[in-house]
Design an enzyme around this catalytic site. Structure first.
Site, PDB file in Angstrom:
ATOM      1  N   GLY A 240       3.916  -8.138   2.135  1.00  0.00           N
ATOM      2  CA  GLY A 240       2.785  -8.997   1.844  1.00  0.00           C
ATOM      3  C   GLY A 240       2.412  -8.987   0.377  1.00  0.00           C
ATOM      4  CG  ASP A 241       1.061  -7.337  -3.367  1.00  0.00           C
ATOM      5  OD1 ASP A 241       1.580  -7.617  -4.470  1.00  0.00           O
ATOM      6  OD2 ASP A 241      -0.164  -7.322  -3.187  1.00  0.00           O
ATOM      7  CG  ASP A 242       4.272  -7.946  -6.739  1.00  0.00           C
ATOM      8  OD1 ASP A 242       4.317  -9.180  -6.596  1.00  0.00           O
ATOM      9  OD2 ASP A 242       3.447  -7.363  -7.462  1.00  0.00           O
TER      10      ASP A 242
END
Length: 459
Positions: A240-242
């Site tokens: 859900g992020d990098d």
């Protein structure tokens, strides 16, 4: 030592019997124990924090003599935070799952990192990570693709509801250490970041599968932070992020601490991150980021291929960045640089501390179904310079609603060669009519010469 049994390897083979558990271990440490030797129960319900801590306390007495190893056998092993030791291997069997406790009380509160000045989620302290260690030498976390499950859902709900007063724990955080290896594991659903080596040297992260829901913020995959000589290889990340975020401290705290991330090599990464970057540089980069080499990357359904995130107040630099052999499928941006990433730890940052972004090289890349080829926005009065893009073909997504320009460039300077669609004017053709490649180092980093430590265990 009670049930603790020490196993001396004769040659390369060790046979051990402990509480009816039989295993063979090849190419492993001299002293070997099983979690059940210390009262561990793999029923998915019994809390095993005390068992892990007892194992570390006992094994630390013999680790200096040929190293020590703890095997987590088949089962589901619920635990809170515990610390590792030097000259040590934590081996997670392929049928073993370490389950992170969902009880806040099982994670001690610790001070913020000195290069950050505060927690990332909230001011003040942070929860200790599930598996952690400080000032270690020669520590290995590996297995036969065993699993570490962060069971992060309760933490995500509290975070979204603003019910956390301290920063969420990570799955693995190793601090102030050297000769760190993390390999051949599956990691699921961390409360926040999954793998966080910070203030470390000679780090190898290899053969990881990391999966978290794509709609949960801050579940970064691998975040090397103020580390020197790091190698990331052969990993698959859904986040859900990098997928990978390269960091080195936040504003005035990172500037004061002054420890860069440098000499980082990334190869054979596959990433899915619809709301973030495949590889991000920053935004916490106030100790500096230099000499990052990434190649053979596959990006699928992700927001951006490569993103540089910074802002006035960060100071330091991002320079000598080299990316090649990068394939992108269904992306919003292929290239994204943002000089306006204005998140700050407090009001003490210096807006005159401007970052230096220079010598950024992208080559041999293709993209399909990409909305915008490049969104490159520097800082007024502090342009990003030395950008080079060569041999890049981006097939744009064409929809009836799409009126987006393929390139947006402000406050940058650089060159291009054989790039489609044609870049903005600030990336002028390097030598019109000629093929000119952007730079990519041909030397070998010292970390690439380090042999991955492997250990074959059968239970």
């Amino acid at each position: 030592m009670g049930k603790f049994l020490i196993c001396f390897i004769l040659g390369l083979l060790c046979l051990k019997y402990a509480e009816s558990v039989q295993f063979s271990a090849i190419n492993c440490r001299k002293h070997i124990a099983v979690l059940t030797d210390f009262g561990g129960k793999g029923d998915g319900k019994t809390l095993n924090t005390a068992a892990f801590k007892a194992a570390m306390a006992n094994l630390s007495k013999v680790a200096a003599d040929g190293g020590a190893q703890l095997i987590v056998p088949p089962g589901k092993w619920l635990t809170g935070s515990f610390n590792l030791i030097s000259q040590f291997t934590l081996y997670i069997h392929k049928e073993a799952v370490i389950l992170a406790s969902q009880n806040e009380a099982d994670y001690p509160l610790i001070d913020p990192l000195p290069s950050y000045g505060r927690g990332r989620d909230a001011a003040g302290k942070r929860f200790a990570s599930l598996i952690t260690g400080t000032k270690l030498t020669d520590v290995v976390i590996t297995g036969g693709n065993g699993t570490i499950d962060g069971q992060g859902s309760i933490w995500w709900k509290k975070f979204k509801a603003n019910k956390l007063n301290n920063t969420r724990p990570y799955l693995i955080e190793i601090m102030y250490s050297n000769q760190v290896q993390i390999s051949n594991l599956t990691m699921l659903n961390s409360p926040s970041w999954h793998v966080h080596p910070v203030y470390c040297k000679d780090v190898i992260v290899e053969g990881l599968t990391i999966i978290a829901p794509v709609d949960v913020p801050n579940t970064d995959g691998i975040n090397p932070d103020s580390c020197t000589n790091t190698r990331i290889r052969d990993s698959y990340i859904v986040s859900g992020d990098d997928c990978i975020a390269v960091k080195s401290g936040w504003d005035e705290y990172g500037i004061r601490f002054g420890m860069p991330t440098q000499h980082l090599s990334i190869k054979r990464l596959t990433c899915i991150s619809p709301d973030s970057a495949v590889i991000a540089l920053g935004s916490e980069m106030s100790g500096g980021i230099q000499d990052v080499r990434a190649e053979d990357i596959i990006a699928i359904n992700s927001q951006s291929g490569i993103r540089i995130k910074t802002a006035p107040g960060r100071g330091a630099y991002v320079k000598d960045i080299y990316i090649k052999n990068f394939k992108m499928y269904t992306m919003k941006y292929a290239f994204w640089m943002a000089g306006n990433y204005n998140s700050h730890p407090d009001l003490g940052f210096d807006p005159k501390a401007l970052p230096v972004i220079q010598n950024i090289n992208y080559r041999d890349m293709v993209g399909q179904n990409v909305s915008i080829a490049g969104n490159l926005v520097g800082i007024k009065g502090d342009p990003f310079t030395g950008i080079c893009i060569s041999n890049v073909t981006i097939d744009l997504a064409h929809t009836k609603k799409s009126k987006l320009q393929p390139w947006n460039c402000t406050d940058i300077a650089g060159t291009s060669s054989r790039v489609s669609p044609q870049p903005c004017g600030l990336l002028a053709e390097k030598q019109p009519g000629k093929s000119v490649d952007c730079a990519f180092p041909i030397d070998t980093l010292p970390i690439d010469k380090v042999v991955l430590k492997t250990c074959n265990v059968k239970v």
